[in-house]
Design an enzyme around this catalytic site. Structure first.
Site, short mmCIF file in Angstrom:
data_model
loop_
_atom_site.label_atom_id
_atom_site.label_comp_id
_atom_site.label_asym_id
_atom_site.label_seq_id
_atom_site.Cartn_x
_atom_site.Cartn_y
_atom_site.Cartn_z
N THR A 89 3.01 1.06 -15.99
CA THR A 89 3.98 0.07 -16.50
C THR A 89 3.88 -1.16 -15.60
O THR A 89 4.80 -1.45 -14.83
CB THR A 89 5.41 0.63 -16.49
OG1 THR A 89 5.73 1.11 -15.17
CG2 THR A 89 5.55 1.76 -17.49
N ASN A 206 14.84 1.15 -5.04
CA ASN A 206 13.72 0.38 -4.51
C ASN A 206 14.14 -1.03 -4.11
O ASN A 206 13.68 -1.57 -3.10
CB ASN A 206 12.58 0.33 -5.52
CG ASN A 206 11.69 1.55 -5.42
OD1 ASN A 206 11.88 2.40 -4.57
ND2 ASN A 206 10.71 1.65 -6.29
N GLY A 251 7.81 -6.31 9.86
CA GLY A 251 6.38 -6.32 9.58
C GLY A 251 5.98 -7.58 8.85
O GLY A 251 6.75 -8.55 8.79
N CYS A 258 5.03 -0.57 -5.89
CA CYS A 258 6.39 -0.38 -6.43
C CYS A 258 7.34 -1.53 -6.14
O CYS A 258 7.88 -2.13 -7.07
CB CYS A 258 6.98 0.92 -5.88
SG CYS A 258 6.14 2.41 -6.48
#
EC number: 1.1.1.22
Length: 437
Positions: A89, A206, A251, A258
Site C-alpha cells: 500500500t 507510528n 539521529g 513505515c
C-alpha cells in the site's frame, strides 16, 4: 490444537513474516505471490530478506508441510478459512495510501472464497478500508477484519511471536474473535474493536513514534546550543514511567518503509475530514529539517563551515540502510543525508554490510566499497549514518592512519568518543559537545 487453513496474499516483508510465523504456531498456511521466480525461490527455502530467524522459520515450515508457496491467490483462496491481504500500500501522489493492490486482489478472489471465509487486511491501510473492502466483496457471508501488523524490521519474527498486543477490528464480533484466536498461543493482550478503530491504531502508533523521534532530535539541537548533554537528558527523562526510554535516541531523522508513509497517510486522512493536524505537520517538517541539520554539521566538521559547498571533498560514509540489521534503503535517512551531501559536491565512498553495490538507488550518490577502511582512505572525514554495531569495534588507529582529516561525525551517537580521542580522531556527535583532538 486449534488450527486454521490460511492463505497469505503477498510474500513481501509483512506477508512472508506473517505466513512463516502462523505456520510455526501450527496453522496450515499457503503464501501466494504473482512473482513466479520468487515463489520458486521461497519453495526451496531461499529467503532474500535480511531478517533474523526468518529464513529458518520458512525452512521449518516447508519441512513440516504447514507452509507452502504458490503463484496467484485464486486457487488457494478457494480452500481457505481465512485470507490475509498483505499486499503493498505505497504512498500515492496525494500522500495517502494507494489501495490499488488491495482492491485488485479483493475483486480477483471475492467469488472464489468459501462460505464463511474471513477476509483480513494485514497491510497498513487508512481508516475506512475495511468498509471499502466489504463493498467490493459484496457478500454477507464473508466478513472483513482489520488486523494491523506491528513489526519492526530487524526484529520482525520476535515482534510477531512476542507481541505487545494483538489488535483486531471488525463489524462482526465473531469474525474478529476468530482472527484473535489464531494468536492464542502467544498469550498477548488482545484489543477487539471496530474496524475503523483498528485501522486508526496503526497510524496513531507510528505517528506518535515519529513525533517522539522528531522531539528528541530537536531537543538534541537545543542541548548543543545550551551546553547540555542529550544522553544525560534522555536518561533522566526515561526513568519517568509516563515517558519511558524508547525512541529517545537522536539521529539523522526517521525513515524506512513505515513512518514516512504512515505520517503522510494520516495527514491525508486528516485533510479529507477537514481537520488541521498541525502537530503532525510540524513533526514531518522537523524530520526534513533534521537531515539538513546533519549535512550542516558534517560540512562544519569536514569543510569550512555549515554552508560550505564540500565540492570535491572526499567523505567516507559508514552505513546507508535506514536501520542496522536490515538491507532496507526505503526512505532511509542515511541515504537522504548522503544525497544532500552529494548535492553539495562531496565525493562519497560508503560501506554498509547490508547493501549490494549494484543497487540502482546508489547511482550518482555514493561509491560503495566492501571494507570500512577503504571508505576512510584519503577522506577529509568520516560520517556514521547507520548504527551497525560492528562500527563500534573498528580499528580506529588504523582508520586515523588512512584519513586525510581525522574527523568522525557520529549522527547516531554510537561510538565511544574516548576511543576515538585516543586514536587521534575528533568526534562530533548529536546533542553532545564535540571531543576534538
Amino acid at each position: 490444537m486449534f488450527t486454521r487453513r490460511i492463505v497469505i496474499v503477498g510474500t513481501g516483508y509483512v506477508g512472508l513474516t506473517t505466513g512463516a510465523c502462523l505456520a510455526s504456531l501450527g496453522h496450515h498456511v499457503v503464501c501466494s505471490d504473482v512473482d513466479a521466480a520468487k515463489v520458486r525461490h521461497l519453495s526451496r527455502g531461499e529467503v532474500d530478506i535480511l531478517e533474523p530467524d526468518l529464513a529458518e522459520l520458512v525452512r521449518d515450515g516447508l519441512a513440516s508441510g504447514r507452509l507452502t508457496f504458490v503463484v496467484g491467490a485464486a486457487r488457494a483462496a478457494a480452500e481457505a478459512e481465512m485470507v490475509f491481504l498483505c499486499v503493498p500500500t505505497p504512498m500515492g501522489a496525494d500522500g495517502g495510501a494507494d489501495l490499488a493492490a488491495v482492491e485488485s486482489v479483493t475483486r480477483e478472489i471475492r467469488d472464489l472464497l468459501p462460505h464463511g471465509c474471513v477476509l483480513v487486511t494485514k497491510s497498513t491501510v487508512p481508516v475506512g478500508t475495511s468498509a471499502r473492502v466489504t463493498e467490493l466483496v459484496r457478500r454477507e457471508d464473508v466478513p472483513v477484519v482489520s488486523n494491523p501488523e506491528f513489526l519492526r524490521e530487524g526484529s520482525a519474527v520476535r515482534d510477531f511471536l512476542h507481541p505487545d498486543r494483538i489488535v483486531v477490528g471488525s463489524a462482526s464480533r465473531d469474525a474478529a474473535q476468530q482472527v484473535a484466536d489464531l494468536y492464542a498461543r502467544l498469550e498477548a493482550p488482545t484489543v477487539l474493536v471496530d474496524a475503523a478503530s483498528a485501522e486508526m491504531v496503526k497510524y496513531a502508533a507510528n505517528c506518535f513514534l515519529a513525533l517522539r523521534l522528531s522531539y528528541v532530535n530537536a531537543l538534541a539541537e537545543l542541548c548543543e546550543h545550551s551546553g547540555a548533554n542529550i544522553a544525560d537528558v534522555t536518561a533522566g527523562m526515561g526513568y519517568d514511567r509516563r515517558i519511558g526510554s524508547s525512541c529517545l535516541r537522536p539521529g539523522p531523522g526517521w525513515g524506512g518503509s513505515c513512518l514516512p508513509k504512515d505520517t503522510r497517510a494520516l495527514m491525508q486522512v486528516s485533510e479529507a475530514v477537514d481537520f488541521d493536524f498541525s502537530l503532525l505537520r510540524a513533526t514531518i517538517s522537523a524530520n526534513t529539517r533534521q537531515r539538513e541539520q546533519m549535512v550542516a554539521k558534517i560540512a562544519e566538521a569536514c569543510g569550512e563551515g555549515p554552508e560550505s559547498s564540500l565540492k570535491g571533498a572526499r567523505i567516507g560514509v559508514l552505513g546507508l540502510t535506514f536501520k542496522a540489521g536490515t538491507d532496507d534503503l526505503r526512505d532511509s535517512p542515511a541515504l537522504g543525508v548522503a544525497h544532500l551531501l552529494a548535492e553539495r559536491g562531496a565525493e562519497l565512498v560508503a560501506y554498509d554490510p547490508g547493501v549490494r553495490a549494484d543497487d540502482p538507488r546508489l547511482e550518482g550518490i555514493v561509491t560503495l566499497v566492501d571494507d570500512p577502511y577503504q571508505a576512510a582512505k584519503s577522506a577529509v572525514g568520516m560520517v556514521l549514518l547507520t548504527d551497525w554495531q560492528e562500527f563500534r569495534t573498528l580499528d580506529w588507529p588504523r582508520v586515523a592512519a588512512v584519513l586525510d582529516g581525522p574527523v568522525v561525525v557520529d549522527t547516531r551517537n554510537l561510538l565511544d568518543p574516548e576511543v576515538l580521542h585516543r586514536a587521534g580522531v575528533s568526534w562530533y556527535g548529536v546533542g553532545h559537545p564535540p571531543m576534538r583532538t
